[in-house]
Design an enzyme around this catalytic site. Structure first.
Site, PDB file in Angstrom:
ATOM      1  N   HIS A 154     -24.694 -24.345  20.672  1.00 24.56           N
ATOM      2  CA  HIS A 154     -24.631 -24.957  19.342  1.00 24.56           C
ATOM      3  C   HIS A 154     -25.051 -23.857  18.378  1.00 24.56           C
ATOM      4  O   HIS A 154     -25.164 -22.698  18.743  1.00 24.56           O
ATOM      5  CB  HIS A 154     -25.660 -26.095  19.229  1.00 24.56           C
ATOM      6  CG  HIS A 154     -25.401 -27.272  20.091  1.00 24.56           C
ATOM      7  ND1 HIS A 154     -24.473 -28.231  19.764  1.00 24.56           N
ATOM      8  CD2 HIS A 154     -25.969 -27.701  21.234  1.00 24.56           C
ATOM      9  CE1 HIS A 154     -24.498 -29.194  20.678  1.00 24.56           C
ATOM     10  NE2 HIS A 154     -25.390 -28.893  21.590  1.00 24.56           N
ATOM     11  N   CYS A 167     -21.271 -28.031  24.494  1.00 27.84           N
ATOM     12  CA  CYS A 167     -22.292 -28.821  25.185  1.00 27.84           C
ATOM     13  C   CYS A 167     -21.753 -30.153  25.745  1.00 27.84           C
ATOM     14  O   CYS A 167     -21.017 -30.135  26.714  1.00 27.84           O
ATOM     15  CB  CYS A 167     -23.490 -29.001  24.253  1.00 27.84           C
ATOM     16  SG  CYS A 167     -24.995 -29.413  25.147  1.00 27.84           S
TER      17      CYS A 167
HETATM   18  N1  GLN Z   1     -26.102 -34.967  27.256  1.00 29.55           N
HETATM   19  C1  GLN Z   1     -25.939 -33.620  27.487  1.00 29.55           C
HETATM   20  C2  GLN Z   1     -27.150 -32.902  28.066  1.00 29.55           C
HETATM   21  O1  GLN Z   1     -28.282 -33.077  27.663  1.00 29.55           O
HETATM   22  C3  GLN Z   1     -25.379 -32.967  26.255  1.00 29.55           C
HETATM   23  C4  GLN Z   1     -26.362 -32.596  25.178  1.00 29.55           C
HETATM   24  C5  GLN Z   1     -25.741 -31.872  24.017  1.00 29.55           C
HETATM   25  O2  GLN Z   1     -24.542 -31.996  23.740  1.00 29.55           O
HETATM   26  N2  GLN Z   1     -26.549 -31.144  23.281  1.00 29.55           N
HETATM   27  O3  GLN Z   1     -26.921 -32.143  28.984  1.00 29.55           O
END
Ligand code: GLN
Length: 244
Positions: free
Chosen positions: A195, A96
């Protein structure tokens, strides 16, 4: 070569900043699956300001935009070093927010564009909508072909050039909610929005990464011994069944 007297070095990049939804589980899985086979692990946690020496495998997790800002600055200082390591076969897994920084840039919804380190030919722009939920996807890289996980992001990632999608989504949104792609890879660099944690629920993908890291270190393919993955496979299958 047999998986005996083997060793790999693993670095966890900036865990104090990027570690959402149990991303640490990925590192635990890598360590345990090596340990269970008698493969020695040299493990380093890299913090802001730490120099980065060569490692066989790098892990970087996800995080909020704020944490990504701090990491992006630091990562950029190490860009040339990490590009060299990518080209010498080091394995990278980014989840992510970490995945987004492995591309050219991440443009948050408001605020400055964060520079990435271009290990992947990809870029990310924040959208108006958040993609939240379970994901199932299919990949050509491992068997079984399914990958499962949980996404929560507003960033929309687009791939270019020789960077290929890691998988095709069968449930959920993946990279951008439009083209059905999920994650990316180029050489031994892998990025994904999954995740969950990702590797505990996808042990076949964890082994794929370990084999690549061993191949990088020893210059030849090493077949890992089989482990009893009854519990891991149940967790994986539960998410696959839920999706259909
Ligand atoms: N800031 C990023 C987004 O919302 C990453 C979020 C995350 O790592 N879950 O796209």
């Amino acid at each position: 070569m047999e998986a005996k007297n083997l060793k790999i070095s693993i670095a966890h990049l900036y865990p104090k900043f990027l570690n959402l939804y149990g991303d640490i589980g990925n590192v635990i899985t890598l360590k345990k699956r090596c340990e269970w086979r008698g493969i020695e692990i040299e493990f380093d946690e890299i913090d802001i300001g730490d120099p980065i020496s060569d490692h066989d495998l790098y892990f970087i997790g996800g995080g909020q935009d704020k944490q990504q800002q701090d990491v992006a600055r630091e990562l950029y200082k190490n860009k040339e070093n990490l590009l060299t390591q990518r080209d010498s076969g080091s394995v990278f897994l980014g989840i992510c927010g970490g995945y987004q920084l492995l591309g050219h840039y991440y443009q948050p919804f408001d605020g400055e564009k964060l520079k990435g380190i271009s290990l992947l030919d990809a870029y990310t722009v924040a959208g108006k909508k958040r993609f939240i939920g379970n994901v199932t996807a299919k990949t050509d890289l491992v068997a079984p072909e399914t990958l499962v996980g949980f996404e929560n992001h507003s960033g929309l990632t687009y791939l270019q050039g020789d960077t290929k999608p890691l998988a095709v989504v069968t449930t959920g949104n993946g990279n951008n909610g439009k083209d059905k792609t999920e994650g990316a890879y180029y050489k031994n660099v892998f990025g994904t929005y999954l995740h969950g944690s990702f590797l505990p629920k996808n042990p076949h993908f964890a082994d794929f990464l370990i084999e690549l890291a061993l191949e990088k270190r020893y210059g030849e393919k090493i077949k890992l011994s089989k482990l009893d993955d009854t519990i891991e496979n149940k967790a994986h299958q539960m998410l696959v069944d839920k999706a259909y």
